[in-house]
Scaffold this active site. Structure first.
Site, PDB file in Angstrom:
ATOM      1  N   TYR A 154       1.079  -6.055  12.758  1.00 54.44           N
ATOM      2  CA  TYR A 154      -0.033  -5.332  12.123  1.00 54.44           C
ATOM      3  C   TYR A 154      -0.982  -4.755  13.166  1.00 54.44           C
ATOM      4  CZ  TYR A 154      -3.556  -4.165   8.657  1.00 54.44           C
ATOM      5  OH  TYR A 154      -4.439  -3.482   7.854  1.00 54.44           O
TER       6      TYR A 154
ATOM      7  N   GLU B 135       0.802  -1.239   0.000  1.00 52.47           N
ATOM      8  CA  GLU B 135       0.000   0.000   0.000  1.00 52.47           C
ATOM      9  C   GLU B 135       0.828   1.279   0.000  1.00 52.47           C
ATOM     10  OE1 GLU B 135      -2.966  -2.585   2.436  1.00 52.47           O
ATOM     11  OE2 GLU B 135      -0.835  -2.558   2.079  1.00 52.47           O
TER      12      GLU B 135
ATOM     13  N   ARG C 211      -4.161  -3.479  12.941  1.00 50.11           N
ATOM     14  CA  ARG C 211      -5.625  -3.603  12.888  1.00 50.11           C
ATOM     15  C   ARG C 211      -5.983  -5.059  13.124  1.00 50.11           C
ATOM     16  NH1 ARG C 211      -5.014   0.095   8.449  1.00 50.11           N
ATOM     17  NH2 ARG C 211      -5.669   2.175   9.091  1.00 50.11           N
TER      18      ARG C 211
ATOM     19  N   HIS D  95      -6.097 -11.469  13.849  1.00 53.64           N
ATOM     20  CA  HIS D  95      -4.680 -11.773  13.654  1.00 53.64           C
ATOM     21  C   HIS D  95      -4.001 -11.793  15.021  1.00 53.64           C
ATOM     22  CE1 HIS D  95      -5.486 -11.121   9.487  1.00 53.64           C
ATOM     23  NE2 HIS D  95      -5.902  -9.886   9.722  1.00 53.64           N
TER      24      HIS D  95
ATOM     25  N   ASP E 281      -2.081  -5.359   3.016  1.00 55.23           N
ATOM     26  CA  ASP E 281      -2.286  -5.685   4.434  1.00 55.23           C
ATOM     27  C   ASP E 281      -3.103  -6.957   4.640  1.00 55.23           C
ATOM     28  OD1 ASP E 281      -0.818  -3.522   5.231  1.00 55.23           O
ATOM     29  OD2 ASP E 281      -2.533  -2.220   5.604  1.00 55.23           O
TER      30      ASP E 281
ATOM     31  N   ASP F 283      -5.797  -8.012   6.087  1.00 57.91           N
ATOM     32  CA  ASP F 283      -7.162  -7.925   6.605  1.00 57.91           C
ATOM     33  C   ASP F 283      -8.130  -7.746   5.438  1.00 57.91           C
ATOM     34  OD1 ASP F 283      -6.683  -5.325   5.836  1.00 57.91           O
ATOM     35  OD2 ASP F 283      -7.030  -4.433   7.794  1.00 57.91           O
TER      36      ASP F 283
ATOM     37  N   GLU G  97      -9.667  -5.114   4.320  1.00 59.60           N
ATOM     38  CA  GLU G  97      -9.328  -3.968   3.469  1.00 59.60           C
ATOM     39  C   GLU G  97      -8.144  -4.281   2.571  1.00 59.60           C
ATOM     40  OE1 GLU G  97     -10.781  -0.719   3.180  1.00 59.60           O
ATOM     41  OE2 GLU G  97     -12.384  -1.864   4.113  1.00 59.60           O
TER      42      GLU G  97
END
Length: 843
Positions: free
Chosen positions: A296, A7, A298, A343, A80, A82, A84
């Site tokens: 990570y 990203e 989130r 996670h 990432d 997740d 998103e």
């Protein structure tokens, strides 16, 4: 060289170090496609077909990736780990296929890693997979739901409630929490109760405190002492009796550490300890993750990789000693309903590296990393061992009983590193340490004190407690908390004051509207159930288009029904629902709906672009208005007098008291008004003071370079300003004393403006005025005394005092004695005491 896409450029830079020259690492710069902000981007009539658009900024990033694929026909999507991140990978693949940059033989893989370390990245590269279709479908369902709610509900709000800006599937539920908490606070009736405490001494003269727990042989409950009379009787009962220790009980206790951080608990603790907002916290965490310092950020998970647990235990033993390492690792189980978000916890990638050793220059990152590092080590440390002591004290006749409690920390354990913060201060007697006491010891009374208390309303939410409540209700997800809390503030539905969230009038009106006309869709249980359905989709156990169809059927009918309502109907309904808050009973028993100004019209809820307010039904003959809540809701206004045919009013508004010339009329919707400066008491306001304020800005004079110099009160306090012909913007200088707005002269104003322009940070390229003659330090009070050249002739300057020279005196002939005399005369006229300031500092 395979093309790896992540990203952010920061993440790309870190990963590039680990992968080396055999890979081309590029950044997508976040999402590359989105739904256009217009009707039809999601079409329910075409099986919820979604129209995506590549953003203007994203086109060049897509092109860069497409160009790189010309040299190597292999694409690795490393966004990432997740929902998103999965969606961004899917969007990238779709956009590149549309450009035909991905061919039939292009090798497309998806890799995920929970931390940006060499081990994690290289291991992920060995275990590629396909893009996870169920995760993408869960994202598509969430995005479509948010679009359908926003683009169908927001227009209803615009038409029915002028000033309302938007509604959202989760945003409006979050706003409801804040509004309902505020209404609880307003409806709260404080209950009085009393307690009695005694300051006692041991036979060895050591003091300790005990509280009365039984009276007349009966146990005292919290509200048993209802008033001062009962408390005084209890006080006398204690004072009139000898007291003896009847029992001493010491019990071993323990405290275990909190689990490691997940997204919500990190945001809560960063708010408690540093006052960080949710967005600020996540921004700092994002940078720490991209630099490879933490895992990570989130996640709903609290478990820790086995190798990380061992690394933490080794670091604890090495740093604090083996006695701080438990015999077996602590295991924390995930409670998340949503497996795809669960996670590993948020932890440092290297347990031995503390914040100091990382040499982080950015304060937010340094503080947040220190917090994460300490919490992670603490969660694997031995518990704290305590001894809790309870001492019972009573009279021989059993009429009074007192209790003292305290604790001793026998072994600090994890407390040596970290203790979790609290959302609201809690007074805990158990934290006190007691002196040595034995059964049968006589205790002397130093003092017996009754204390008055009142029950407290529930506290307003902070960002931390709001996120905690959303998490408990199952509303939103880790990736959305920060953006939701930020959005309701940006929409001006909520404001933050001293870290507490307070609903604005427009936020309150929007919530009441939605509760009455769209109650189902701002329901806590409904929203949580919808989140669970999205989780089922992400697990591959539900058809996302069926979920959308079920939602749309009832929601669309509700929107159609609300669209038929007239504004008058909406206001009548809201006025009825809000009546207890808008029109509380008056002390004199008169009708609370009768206008307090004209005494004839009836009050009613009205709306404007700035939100709701209460107004008189006799408008325009009567112009009485007041906010629906907050200061001034009781109609606090006072007529100060008349000037040139206008009534001069003192009123109270959302931002404090102000004075106003006349009342709003259709021809003059915004009559002149001025806020009271800091330090001005509204009770002391007179017509003369009001007219002085309403006359601002004051024209001090004409600047030597042309243009008027003006003084006034602004957002940041009193100031003087001037704009030269060659300047694009005016120059503002803050004044320390509010009185200077009315008293500052041209010499002083020009000098202050010159000093401000000489500041290199402003880039004005001008220099401050130079003295014509330097006389030295003031003989009595210190500070330089100089002769200056001014617009209106030479003058003597000392601190804030500027004394013009007599016409017959040449600047070169001015002596210190002459200057001190002129300064004293000017200071006396201005009301400044000679010899203040520096003399006091020197002393």
């Amino acid at each position: 060289m395979p093309v790896v896409v992540v990203e952010s450029p920061a993440k790309a830079k870190t990963i590039n170090k680990y992968l080396g020259k055999d890979y081309t690492v590029l950044a997508s710069y976040g999402h590359v496609r989105d739904l256009p902000a217009k009707n039809g981007s999601v079409d329910p009539d075409q099986d919820f077909e979604m129209t995506w658009e590549v953003g203007n900024d994203s086109k060049k990033h897509i092109k860069a990736i497409a160009d790189a694929l010309k040299d190597d026909n292999a694409l690795i999507l490393a966004t990432d780990p997740d929902r998103e991140g999965e969606a961004i990978s899917w969007h990238l693949e779709e956009a590149l296929r549309k450009r035909r940059a991905i061919k039939k033989d292009t090798d497309v893989k998806r890799v995920v890693f929970n931390a940006i370390t060499k081990t994690a990245v290289t291991e992920a590269m060995k275990n590629p997979r396909e893009v996870d279709a169920p995760l993408v479908e869960a994202y598509l369902a969430r995005r479509a739901l948010d679009y359908l709610v926003g683009f169908n509900l927001s227009p209803v709000l615009w038409r029915k409630l002028p000033g309302a800006r938007s509604a959202g599937r989760v945003q409006s539920v979050c706003l409801r929490l804040i509004v309902e908490r505020e209404m609880e606070i307003e409806a709260f009736n404080a209950r009085e109760y009393w307690s009695v405490k005694a300051l006692l001494t041991t036979p060895r003269g050591q003091e300790f405190e005990a509280r009365l727990v039984s009276l007349a042989g009966d146990k005292l409950d919290k509200y048993d002492l209802e008033n001062a009379t009962q408390a005084e009787m209890a006080q006398q009962a204690v004072e009139s009796r000898d007291l003896t220790v009847t029992s001493v009980e010491a019990k071993p206790g323990s405290r275990n550490p909190s689990p490691p951080f997940m997204t919500s608990t990190l945001q809560q603790e960063a708010s408690r300890k540093f006052g960080m907002g949710a967005r600020q916290c996540m921004s700092a965490a994002q940078r720490l993750y991209e630099a490879g310092h933490i895992t990570y950020m989130r996640t709903d998970g609290i478990d820790m990789a086995p190798e990380a647990v061992e690394a933490a235990r080794d670091a604890i033993g090495e740093r604090f000693g083996k006695e701080y390492v438990p015999s077996s690792p602590r295991i924390y189980k995930n409670k998340a309903k949503n497996a795809q978000e669960a996670h590993e916890c948020i932890r440092p990638t290297e347990m031995t590296r503390d914040a100091e050793s990382l040499k982080l220059s950015e304060p937010d990152q340094r503080k947040l990393y220190d917090l994460i590092w300490k919490r992670t080590l603490a969660c694997q440390m031995e518990g704290a061992r305590l001894e809790r002591t309870t001492v019972e004290i009573g009279s021989k006749d059993g009429q009074v009983g007192l209790r003292a409690t305290g604790q001793v920390v026998l072994f600090d354990g994890f407390l040596r590193v970290y203790e979790e913060g609290r959302d609201d201060a809690v007074v805990d007697d158990d934290d006190k340490r007691l002196p040595q006491l034995s059964e049968g010891d006589k205790t002397d009374k130093r003092s017996v004190t009754p204390e008055q208390h009142f029950t407290q309303p529930p506290p307003r939410y902070t960002e931390a407690t709001l996120v905690k409540q959303m998490e408990e209700l199952g509303i939103g997800r880790p990736s959305t908390y920060a953006s939701i809390v930020t959005t309701i503030q940006e929409r001006e539905y909520v404001r933050k004051d001293k870290n507490r969230l307070i609903p604005e009038d427009k936020g309150r009106i929007v919530t009441i509207f939605l509760l009455n006309f769209f109650r189902k869709y701002v329901g806590y249980e409904f929203t949580a159930n919808l989140e669970e359905e999205l989780d089922v989709i992400s697990a591959g156990d539900a058809d996302y288009k069926k979920v959308l169809a079920d939602f749309w059927r009832d929601f669309h009918a509700a929107v159609e029904e609300a669209s038929e309502l007239r504004i008058a109907e909406v206001l009548d309904k809201l006025d009825e629902v809000l009546a207890p808050q808008l029109y509380p009973p008056r002390e004199d028993g008169t009708d609370p709906r009768i206008c307090p100004k004209c005494g004839e019209g009836r009050l009613h809820l009205k709306t404007s672009r700035t939100g709701g307010f209460v107004g008189c039904g006799n408008y325009p003959e009567c112009t009485y208005t007041r906010p629906i809540a907050g200061e001034g809701a009781e109609g606090d206004e006072r007529l100060l007098g008349e000037d040139q045919g206008d009534e001069i009013w003192l009123k109270s508004g959302r931002f404090g008291p102000y004075v106003q010339r006349g009342e709003p009329t259709p021809e003059n919707k915004k009559p002149p008004r001025a806020s009271l400066p800091k330090g001005w008491d509204k009770d002391d306001m007179t017509l003369e003071k009001a007219l002085t304020l309403l006359s601002l800005p004051r024209i001090v004079g004409t600047h030597p370079d042309g243009g008027e110099v003006k003084s006034n009160f602004g957002r940041f306090g009193p100031y003087v300003m001037h704009q030269a012909e060659d300047e694009a913007k005016p120059v503002y200088v803050n004044l320390k004393d509010p009185a200077d707005v009315f008293e500052i002269g041209m010499n002083r104003a020009v000098e202050l403006l010159a000093e401000k322009r000489a500041n290199p940070g402003r880039g004005r390229g001008r220099t401050a005025a130079k003295p014509l003659k330097e006389l030295g330090e003031h003989p009595e009070s210190g500070g330089p005394v100089n002769v200056m050249e001014g617009r209106y002739g030479p003058y003597v300057k000392w601190e804030k005092v500027n004394a013009t020279l007599p016409k017959d005196v040449e600047p070169a002939n001015v002596t210190m004695e002459m200057a001190v005399e002129l300064i004293a005369e000017k200071a006396a006229k201005k009301g400044t005491k000679k010899g203040t300031g520096r003399a006091k500092k020197k002393a």
